[in-house]
Design an enzyme around this catalytic site. Structure first.
Site, PDB file in Angstrom:
ATOM      1  N   TYR A  32       0.830  -1.210   0.000  1.00 59.11           N
ATOM      2  CA  TYR A  32       0.000   0.000   0.000  1.00 59.11           C
ATOM      3  C   TYR A  32       0.864   1.258   0.000  1.00 59.11           C
ATOM      4  O   TYR A  32       0.514   2.256  -0.635  1.00 59.11           O
ATOM      5  CB  TYR A  32      -1.003  -0.019   1.166  1.00 59.11           C
ATOM      6  CG  TYR A  32      -2.240  -0.818   0.805  1.00 59.11           C
ATOM      7  CD1 TYR A  32      -3.248  -0.248   0.042  1.00 59.11           C
ATOM      8  CD2 TYR A  32      -2.373  -2.150   1.164  1.00 59.11           C
ATOM      9  CE1 TYR A  32      -4.368  -0.987  -0.331  1.00 59.11           C
ATOM     10  CE2 TYR A  32      -3.481  -2.899   0.804  1.00 59.11           C
ATOM     11  CZ  TYR A  32      -4.477  -2.305   0.051  1.00 59.11           C
ATOM     12  OH  TYR A  32      -5.578  -3.030  -0.339  1.00 59.11           O
ATOM     13  N   ARG A  66       1.885   1.802  -3.501  1.00 59.50           N
ATOM     14  CA  ARG A  66       0.776   2.339  -4.304  1.00 59.50           C
ATOM     15  C   ARG A  66       0.488   3.796  -3.964  1.00 59.50           C
ATOM     16  O   ARG A  66       0.197   4.611  -4.831  1.00 59.50           O
ATOM     17  CB  ARG A  66      -0.476   1.477  -4.091  1.00 59.50           C
ATOM     18  CG  ARG A  66      -0.348   0.119  -4.777  1.00 59.50           C
ATOM     19  CD  ARG A  66      -1.533  -0.766  -4.484  1.00 59.50           C
ATOM     20  NE  ARG A  66      -2.787  -0.168  -4.887  1.00 59.50           N
ATOM     21  CZ  ARG A  66      -3.982  -0.538  -4.412  1.00 59.50           C
ATOM     22  NH1 ARG A  66      -4.058  -1.526  -3.537  1.00 59.50           N
ATOM     23  NH2 ARG A  66      -5.073   0.059  -4.817  1.00 59.50           N
ATOM     24  N   ASN A 106     -12.573   2.924  -7.039  1.00 60.50           N
ATOM     25  CA  ASN A 106     -11.157   3.264  -6.905  1.00 60.50           C
ATOM     26  C   ASN A 106     -10.885   3.979  -5.588  1.00 60.50           C
ATOM     27  O   ASN A 106     -11.749   4.681  -5.059  1.00 60.50           O
ATOM     28  CB  ASN A 106     -10.704   4.145  -8.077  1.00 60.50           C
ATOM     29  CG  ASN A 106     -10.860   3.416  -9.397  1.00 60.50           C
ATOM     30  OD1 ASN A 106     -11.040   2.198  -9.405  1.00 60.50           O
ATOM     31  ND2 ASN A 106     -10.818   4.142 -10.493  1.00 60.50           N
ATOM     32  N   ASP A 161      -8.013   5.892  -5.230  1.00 65.74           N
ATOM     33  CA  ASP A 161      -6.899   6.810  -5.479  1.00 65.74           C
ATOM     34  C   ASP A 161      -7.247   8.292  -5.340  1.00 65.74           C
ATOM     35  O   ASP A 161      -6.346   9.142  -5.345  1.00 65.74           O
ATOM     36  CB  ASP A 161      -6.270   6.534  -6.856  1.00 65.74           C
ATOM     37  CG  ASP A 161      -7.285   6.557  -8.007  1.00 65.74           C
ATOM     38  OD1 ASP A 161      -8.261   7.320  -7.935  1.00 65.74           O
ATOM     39  OD2 ASP A 161      -7.089   5.794  -8.991  1.00 65.74           O
ATOM     40  N   HIS A 185     -15.039   1.608  -2.023  1.00 65.14           N
ATOM     41  CA  HIS A 185     -13.977   0.797  -1.407  1.00 65.14           C
ATOM     42  C   HIS A 185     -12.994   1.627  -0.585  1.00 65.14           C
ATOM     43  O   HIS A 185     -11.879   1.184  -0.334  1.00 65.14           O
ATOM     44  CB  HIS A 185     -13.257  -0.026  -2.489  1.00 65.14           C
ATOM     45  CG  HIS A 185     -14.147  -1.032  -3.156  1.00 65.14           C
ATOM     46  ND1 HIS A 185     -13.894  -1.583  -4.389  1.00 65.14           N
ATOM     47  CD2 HIS A 185     -15.328  -1.590  -2.734  1.00 65.14           C
ATOM     48  CE1 HIS A 185     -14.861  -2.439  -4.705  1.00 65.14           C
ATOM     49  NE2 HIS A 185     -15.751  -2.446  -3.730  1.00 65.14           N
ATOM     50  N   CYS A 192      -7.057   2.212  12.325  1.00 62.12           N
ATOM     51  CA  CYS A 192      -6.614   1.170  13.255  1.00 62.12           C
ATOM     52  C   CYS A 192      -7.257  -0.152  12.821  1.00 62.12           C
ATOM     53  O   CYS A 192      -8.461  -0.199  12.552  1.00 62.12           O
ATOM     54  CB  CYS A 192      -7.069   1.561  14.662  1.00 62.12           C
ATOM     55  SG  CYS A 192      -6.984   0.202  15.846  1.00 62.12           S
ATOM     56  N   GLY A 225     -14.213   1.187 -17.096  1.00 62.97           N
ATOM     57  CA  GLY A 225     -12.975   0.640 -16.537  1.00 62.97           C
ATOM     58  C   GLY A 225     -13.123  -0.350 -15.412  1.00 62.97           C
ATOM     59  O   GLY A 225     -12.252  -0.414 -14.553  1.00 62.97           O
ATOM     60  N   ASN A 283     -14.797  -0.045 -22.051  1.00 63.00           N
ATOM     61  CA  ASN A 283     -13.771  -0.997 -21.619  1.00 63.00           C
ATOM     62  C   ASN A 283     -13.117  -1.561 -22.881  1.00 63.00           C
ATOM     63  O   ASN A 283     -13.824  -1.915 -23.827  1.00 63.00           O
ATOM     64  CB  ASN A 283     -14.425  -2.136 -20.802  1.00 63.00           C
ATOM     65  CG  ASN A 283     -13.428  -2.926 -19.981  1.00 63.00           C
ATOM     66  OD1 ASN A 283     -12.360  -3.282 -20.457  1.00 63.00           O
ATOM     67  ND2 ASN A 283     -13.793  -3.189 -18.734  1.00 63.00           N
ATOM     68  N   GLU A 294     -11.917  -4.382 -23.120  1.00 52.15           N
ATOM     69  CA  GLU A 294     -12.281  -5.803 -23.164  1.00 52.15           C
ATOM     70  C   GLU A 294     -13.794  -5.945 -22.987  1.00 52.15           C
ATOM     71  O   GLU A 294     -14.413  -5.104 -22.340  1.00 52.15           O
ATOM     72  CB  GLU A 294     -11.626  -6.551 -21.987  1.00 52.15           C
ATOM     73  CG  GLU A 294     -10.134  -6.340 -21.819  1.00 52.15           C
ATOM     74  CD  GLU A 294      -9.329  -7.052 -22.888  1.00 52.15           C
ATOM     75  OE1 GLU A 294      -9.813  -8.070 -23.409  1.00 52.15           O
ATOM     76  OE2 GLU A 294      -8.223  -6.566 -23.211  1.00 52.15           O
TER      77      GLU A 294
END
Ligand code: BJW
Length: 259
Positions: free
Chosen positions: A72, A75, A107, A109, A124, A132, A196, A222, A224
């Site tokens: 992490y 990242r 995401n 970020d 997320h 903690c 994405g 996307n 894919e």
């Protein structure tokens, strides 16, 4: 990868122009062109040998807290040295052009906010915050700075706790309030733009189907084909940094303004 087509289908542009409640759901692919590797792609360098899905779990942290903490930290550094891309900026522009716009991201970020999006529903969590491991209370950055040599630092909130990122790992519950806002927005949308995401991690992956069941049209962006592209009304094959600015430009054109 073959270069994507540049023209948007006419019926998509018409639907976009008429939509009053638009919801966007983004995943790791939206940050790919900012230089942030997705989960499903091979990790780079030092971390190539580890499965990101195993690292992003309470079991992974319990087995080797130092390894997960260092991943992490790596990242965080990568994100700190990177910038939002045209896809993030286009979503912020789209928000200003429709009656109601809700941005839901998987995401962690924070690039959507950096690009100017507000009220982002972060399903997320956010990698920049630390909590903690026992109490989930936020850890002050000063504490982290004072314990920077420890991997991970001990928690200031619990004698048996460790510092960990404020993100949602597999098997952990999403924030109930954030999830219920996301589900409400999806079920009220008349257009959902998905960009994405592999659409493999729940409950986020269920949001496009929820929107569709309630009558929303769906666009999937996307390179894919995924389960979401198969249910979508339109699959725009190619990178989100290519297609999202084209959606924003098409809507600006419909509204007679510049994006
Ligand atoms: C591009 C591109 C470009 C490339 N442009 N695109 C129902 C059915 C089955 C299982 C479950 C279920 N409900 C729950 C589960 C279990 C589990 C789950 O879903 N497992 C699956 C593997 C099946 N879900 C959970 O455990 C969730 N918790 C939960 O449900 O709790 C219930 C509970 C209730 C009460 C008490 C306790 C528990 C939690 C899920 C948490 C996911 N966490 C992670 C890590 C976050 C922190 C971090 O960042 O480290 O979230 S895992 C990882 O996957 C991360 C992502 O947000 C998430 C989704 O990944 P995403 O965004 O789709 O990325 P990729 O890499 O997979 O795909 C990238 C895509 O981009 C690809 O398609 C590319 O083609 C594309 N792409 N370049 C556009 N330029």
């Amino acid at each position: 990868m073959a270069p994507p087509a540049t023209a948007l289908p006419d019926d998509l542009v018409q639907t976009l122009g008429q939509a009053k409640r638009v919801v966007a759901l983004t995943g790791a692919g939206v940050s790919a062109e900012s230089g942030i590797p997705t989960f499903r792609e091979a990790q780079r360098g030092l971390w190539a040998q580890f499965d990101p899905m195993a690292l992003a779990s309470p079991e992974g942290f319990a087995a080797d807290p130092a390894r997960v903490w260092d991943w992490y930290q790596w990242r965080r550094e990568l994100i700190g040295n990177s910038l939002p891309n045209p896809g993030h900026h286009a979503l912020a522009e789209l928000a200003g052009m429709v009656d109601r716009f809700c941005l839901i991201t998987q995401n962690v970020d924070g690039f959507h906010q950096l690009a100017g999006s507000t009220n982002v529903l972060e399903l997320h969590g956010n990698i920049t915050r630390t909590i903690c491991s026992r109490t989930r209370k936020i850890v002050d950055p000063d504490w982290l700075a004072r314990h920077a040599g420890q991997h991970p630092p001990p928690s200031p909130h619990h004698p048996d706790g460790l510092c960990r990122p404020d993100v949602v790992w597999f098997g952990e519950a999403l924030d109930e309030r954030v999830l219920s806002q996301a589900m409400q927005a999806a079920s009220q949308a008349d257009l959902m733009i998905v960009a994405g995401t592999a659409g493999a991690v729940y409950p986020a992956a269920g949001l496009p189907a929820l929107a569709a069941e309630h009558g929303a049209r769906t666009i999937d962006i996307n390179p894919e084909a995924t389960a979401i592209s198969r249910l979508a009304d339109w699959h725009l094959s190619g990178p989100s940094a290519h297609w999202l600015p084209r959606l924003a430009a098409a809507l600006a054109d419909q509204n007679g303004s510049s994006p």
